[in-house]
Design a protein around this motif. Structure first.
Motif, PDB file in Angstrom:
ATOM      1  N   VAL A  97       0.853  -1.300   0.062  1.00 20.37           N
ATOM      2  CA  VAL A  97       0.047  -0.070   0.239  1.00 20.37           C
ATOM      3  C   VAL A  97       0.846   1.245   0.067  1.00 20.37           C
ATOM      4  N   SER A  98       1.908   1.089   0.911  1.00 21.63           N
ATOM      5  CA  SER A  98       2.705   2.405   0.747  1.00 21.63           C
ATOM      6  C   SER A  98       3.431   2.762  -0.609  1.00 21.63           C
ATOM      7  N   THR A  99       3.750   1.652  -1.360  1.00 24.28           N
ATOM      8  CA  THR A  99       4.223   1.928  -2.577  1.00 24.28           C
ATOM      9  C   THR A  99       3.095   2.171  -3.637  1.00 24.28           C
ATOM     10  N   VAL A 100       1.970   1.947  -3.422  1.00 24.80           N
ATOM     11  CA  VAL A 100       0.786   2.343  -4.133  1.00 24.80           C
ATOM     12  C   VAL A 100       0.478   3.826  -3.760  1.00 24.80           C
ATOM     13  N   MET A 101       0.416   4.093  -2.677  1.00 27.38           N
ATOM     14  CA  MET A 101       0.547   5.720  -2.229  1.00 27.38           C
ATOM     15  C   MET A 101       1.690   6.608  -2.982  1.00 27.38           C
ATOM     16  N   LEU A 102       2.655   6.125  -2.934  1.00 25.46           N
ATOM     17  CA  LEU A 102       3.923   6.813  -3.415  1.00 25.46           C
ATOM     18  C   LEU A 102       3.772   7.010  -4.902  1.00 25.46           C
ATOM     19  N   ALA A 103       3.380   6.053  -5.644  1.00 25.61           N
ATOM     20  CA  ALA A 103       3.088   5.950  -6.974  1.00 25.61           C
ATOM     21  C   ALA A 103       1.874   6.857  -7.462  1.00 25.61           C
ATOM     22  N   GLY A 104       0.826   6.772  -6.447  1.00 18.76           N
ATOM     23  CA  GLY A 104      -0.258   7.728  -6.485  1.00 18.76           C
ATOM     24  C   GLY A 104       0.137   9.189  -6.418  1.00 18.76           C
ATOM     25  N   SER A 105       1.128   9.604  -5.770  1.00 21.42           N
ATOM     26  CA  SER A 105       1.720  10.980  -5.478  1.00 21.42           C
ATOM     27  C   SER A 105       2.254  11.182  -6.850  1.00 21.42           C
ATOM     28  N   VAL A 257     -16.479  24.928 -10.158  1.00 17.54           N
ATOM     29  CA  VAL A 257     -16.151  25.937  -8.953  1.00 17.54           C
ATOM     30  C   VAL A 257     -15.040  26.708  -9.399  1.00 17.54           C
ATOM     31  N   GLY A 258     -14.467  26.812 -10.498  1.00 20.84           N
ATOM     32  CA  GLY A 258     -13.124  27.581 -10.765  1.00 20.84           C
ATOM     33  C   GLY A 258     -11.744  26.858 -10.833  1.00 20.84           C
ATOM     34  N   PRO A 259     -10.865  27.383 -11.334  1.00 22.14           N
ATOM     35  CA  PRO A 259      -9.543  26.834 -11.230  1.00 22.14           C
ATOM     36  C   PRO A 259      -8.680  26.900  -9.994  1.00 22.14           C
ATOM     37  N   VAL A 260      -9.075  27.862  -9.287  1.00 19.56           N
ATOM     38  CA  VAL A 260      -8.389  27.786  -8.180  1.00 19.56           C
ATOM     39  C   VAL A 260      -8.873  26.858  -7.144  1.00 19.56           C
ATOM     40  N   LEU A 261     -10.142  26.596  -6.884  1.00 16.78           N
ATOM     41  CA  LEU A 261     -10.444  25.810  -5.997  1.00 16.78           C
ATOM     42  C   LEU A 261     -10.519  24.208  -6.663  1.00 16.78           C
ATOM     43  N   GLN A 262     -10.243  24.077  -7.860  1.00 11.87           N
ATOM     44  CA  GLN A 262      -9.895  22.726  -8.582  1.00 11.87           C
ATOM     45  C   GLN A 262      -8.429  22.671  -7.976  1.00 11.87           C
ATOM     46  N   LEU A 263      -7.477  23.362  -8.333  1.00  7.86           N
ATOM     47  CA  LEU A 263      -6.198  23.308  -7.756  1.00  7.86           C
ATOM     48  C   LEU A 263      -6.051  22.851  -6.341  1.00  7.86           C
ATOM     49  N   LEU A 264      -6.878  23.655  -5.529  1.00  3.83           N
ATOM     50  CA  LEU A 264      -6.690  23.223  -4.110  1.00  3.83           C
ATOM     51  C   LEU A 264      -7.482  21.960  -3.902  1.00  3.83           C
ATOM     52  N   PHE A 265      -8.381  21.442  -4.467  1.00  6.67           N
ATOM     53  CA  PHE A 265      -8.791  20.168  -4.273  1.00  6.67           C
ATOM     54  C   PHE A 265      -7.764  18.973  -4.850  1.00  6.67           C
ATOM     55  N   VAL A 266      -7.003  19.329  -5.769  1.00  6.11           N
ATOM     56  CA  VAL A 266      -6.102  18.305  -6.205  1.00  6.11           C
ATOM     57  C   VAL A 266      -5.093  18.281  -5.168  1.00  6.11           C
ATOM     58  N   LEU A 267      -4.563  19.472  -4.472  1.00  6.96           N
ATOM     59  CA  LEU A 267      -3.642  19.221  -3.435  1.00  6.96           C
ATOM     60  C   LEU A 267      -4.307  18.526  -2.215  1.00  6.96           C
ATOM     61  N   VAL A 268      -5.437  18.692  -1.948  1.00  9.69           N
ATOM     62  CA  VAL A 268      -6.062  17.864  -0.862  1.00  9.69           C
ATOM     63  C   VAL A 268      -5.956  16.322  -1.168  1.00  9.69           C
ATOM     64  N   ILE A 269      -6.082  16.223  -2.455  1.00  7.98           N
ATOM     65  CA  ILE A 269      -6.009  14.556  -2.905  1.00  7.98           C
ATOM     66  C   ILE A 269      -4.594  14.219  -2.560  1.00  7.98           C
ATOM     67  N   TYR A 270      -3.650  14.861  -3.148  1.00  9.64           N
ATOM     68  CA  TYR A 270      -2.475  14.831  -2.624  1.00  9.64           C
ATOM     69  C   TYR A 270      -2.334  14.452  -1.030  1.00  9.64           C
ATOM     70  N   GLY A 271      -2.587  15.577  -0.677  1.00 11.27           N
ATOM     71  CA  GLY A 271      -2.338  15.396   0.888  1.00 11.27           C
ATOM     72  C   GLY A 271      -3.229  13.985   1.636  1.00 11.27           C
ATOM     73  N   GLU A 272      -4.166  13.541   1.111  1.00 12.09           N
ATOM     74  CA  GLU A 272      -4.806  12.218   1.485  1.00 12.09           C
ATOM     75  C   GLU A 272      -3.837  10.970   1.182  1.00 12.09           C
ATOM     76  N   ILE A 273      -3.426  11.413   0.073  1.00 16.48           N
ATOM     77  CA  ILE A 273      -2.468  10.156  -0.388  1.00 16.48           C
ATOM     78  C   ILE A 273      -1.166  10.149   0.360  1.00 16.48           C
ATOM     79  N   PHE A 274      -0.891  11.530   0.732  1.00 16.71           N
ATOM     80  CA  PHE A 274       0.723  11.299   1.611  1.00 16.71           C
ATOM     81  C   PHE A 274       0.156  11.003   3.063  1.00 16.71           C
TER      82      PHE A 274
END
Length: 348
Positions: A97-105, A257-274
């Motif tokens: 799972v750790s390798t999956v999360m790292l690959a996901g990042s 909802v606009g590009p700024v919130l979309q970017l923040l959402f992508v960063l949140v997804i990254y945060g959850e993977i991390f």
């Protein structure tokens, strides 16, 4: 106030450990719940109950026996010999799972942010090392930031869905899947996530010590997971069946909802993977420290480097090949966890 700060830290850590790449992208919600139609509302309720009950039980059991790592808990559940083998399989699962999360990042960096894949992997490795040197304190601190942000975006997705033509689908959507598969799904979902979460919940239960803090942290954390599952199901149902074609379904829900919130959402997804990567590597290193007697400081960079090399296989390949295997092991763990009585309280 200090006690409730501890409760929130436990609940955030619990949620952050469970909520990983699959949850944040919406794929887990889609695969385990939404595709089964209106009955998903009830199966989410089953998963929520299991997360509350067994999350509390896991942490208190670990506290009762003074477990150094999840291996001590598995030996309590399965017996000395079998518990050692189960812990070895869990160790392999955590590494996978750790390798999956790292690959996901790396996938987030390349597919969503436009940066080189290898840059994403190396950036994540370095950041993980810097934080994991601090141990459990760093894991709790990161989850205290990421989990509320994820909750905020889930609320935004629900707000965007209310009033749309398909907003009532979560109560009416039909499914052709057999009932056995529908009712089995929440058990498998809770089993897999709790088995992986023990890597952090076991040392967390021992570290916190206060049973009331652990109990309330488990209640709030379990309810939070359930509410997020239900909110995600509500939003995804409104866009069925077309939403199933996307790799990141939640990304499609928030594109208006606009590009700024979309970017923040992508960063949140990254945060959850991390956060999931941090939790799994931490539990893995503690387990290896107990088995090999090597120090935490030596094992940590070794494990992170091994994760880097295996992650070259790719996110989708690792996900499809490893997760079904881990799921079957998790079910056996879930049954024994349900049956096990707490030695200190006579029950759980």
């Amino acid at each position: 106030m200090k006690k409730w700060t501890g409760v929130l830290q436990v609940s955030f850590t619990y949620v952050g450990t469970v909520v990983g790449a699959g949850f944040a992208t919406g794929q887990e919600i889609l695969q385990f719940f939404t595709r089964y139609g209106w009955m998903a509302t009830f199966t989410i309720g089953i998963s929520t109950f299991l997360f509350i009950w067994l999350g509390i039980k896991l942490m208190i059991l670990a506290n009762d026996v003074g477990a150094k790592s999840y291996e001590d808990l598995n030996k309590l559940l399965f017996g000395e010999k079998a518990g050692g083998w189960v812990s070895l399989l869990t160790l392999i699962s955590l590494f996978g799972v750790s390798t999956v999360m790292l690959a996901g990042s790396g996938a987030v960096f390349s597919e969503q942010l436009g940066f080189p894949h290898q840059l994403g992997l190396l950036f994540t490795l370095v950041l993980a090392y810097i934080l994991l040197v601090r141990g459990m304190d760093a894991i709790m601190a990161v989850n205290t930031v990421v989990v509320p942000l994820m909750g905020g975006f889930i609320c935004l997705i629900v707000w965007q869905t209310i009033g749309t033509p398909g907003a009532g689908n979560w109560l009416t959507l039909e499914s052709d899947y057999p009932a056995v598969r529908i009712w089995f799904s929440p058990l498998l979902y809770a089993a897999f996530n709790l088995t992986m979460a023990q890597a952090v919940l076991v040392p967390l239960g021992v570290r916190v010590g206060d049973r009331s803090v652990l109990r309330w942290g488990g209640i709030i954390g379990g309810i939070w997971i359930g509410v997020m599952l239900l909110a995600g199901h509500f939003a995804l149902s409104a866009h069925m069946p077309g939403i199933t074609q996307y790799d990141i379904p939640t990304g499609q829900l928030i594109h208006r909802v606009g590009p700024v919130l979309q970017l923040l959402f992508v960063l949140v997804i990254y945060g959850e993977i991390f956060t999931t990567l941090l939790s799994d590597v931490y539990g893995l290193v503690l387990q290896l420290e107990q088995r090999t007697r090597w120090s935490y400081q030596v094992l940590l960079p070794v494990i992170l480097c091994l994760c880097y090399f295996v992650s070259q296989v790719g996110f989708k390949t690792l996900l499809s090949s490893l997760y079904p295997l881990f799921g079957m092991l998790s079910l056996a763990w879930l049954v024994l966890m349900i049956l096990r009585r707490s030695p200190a309280s006579g029950g759980a």
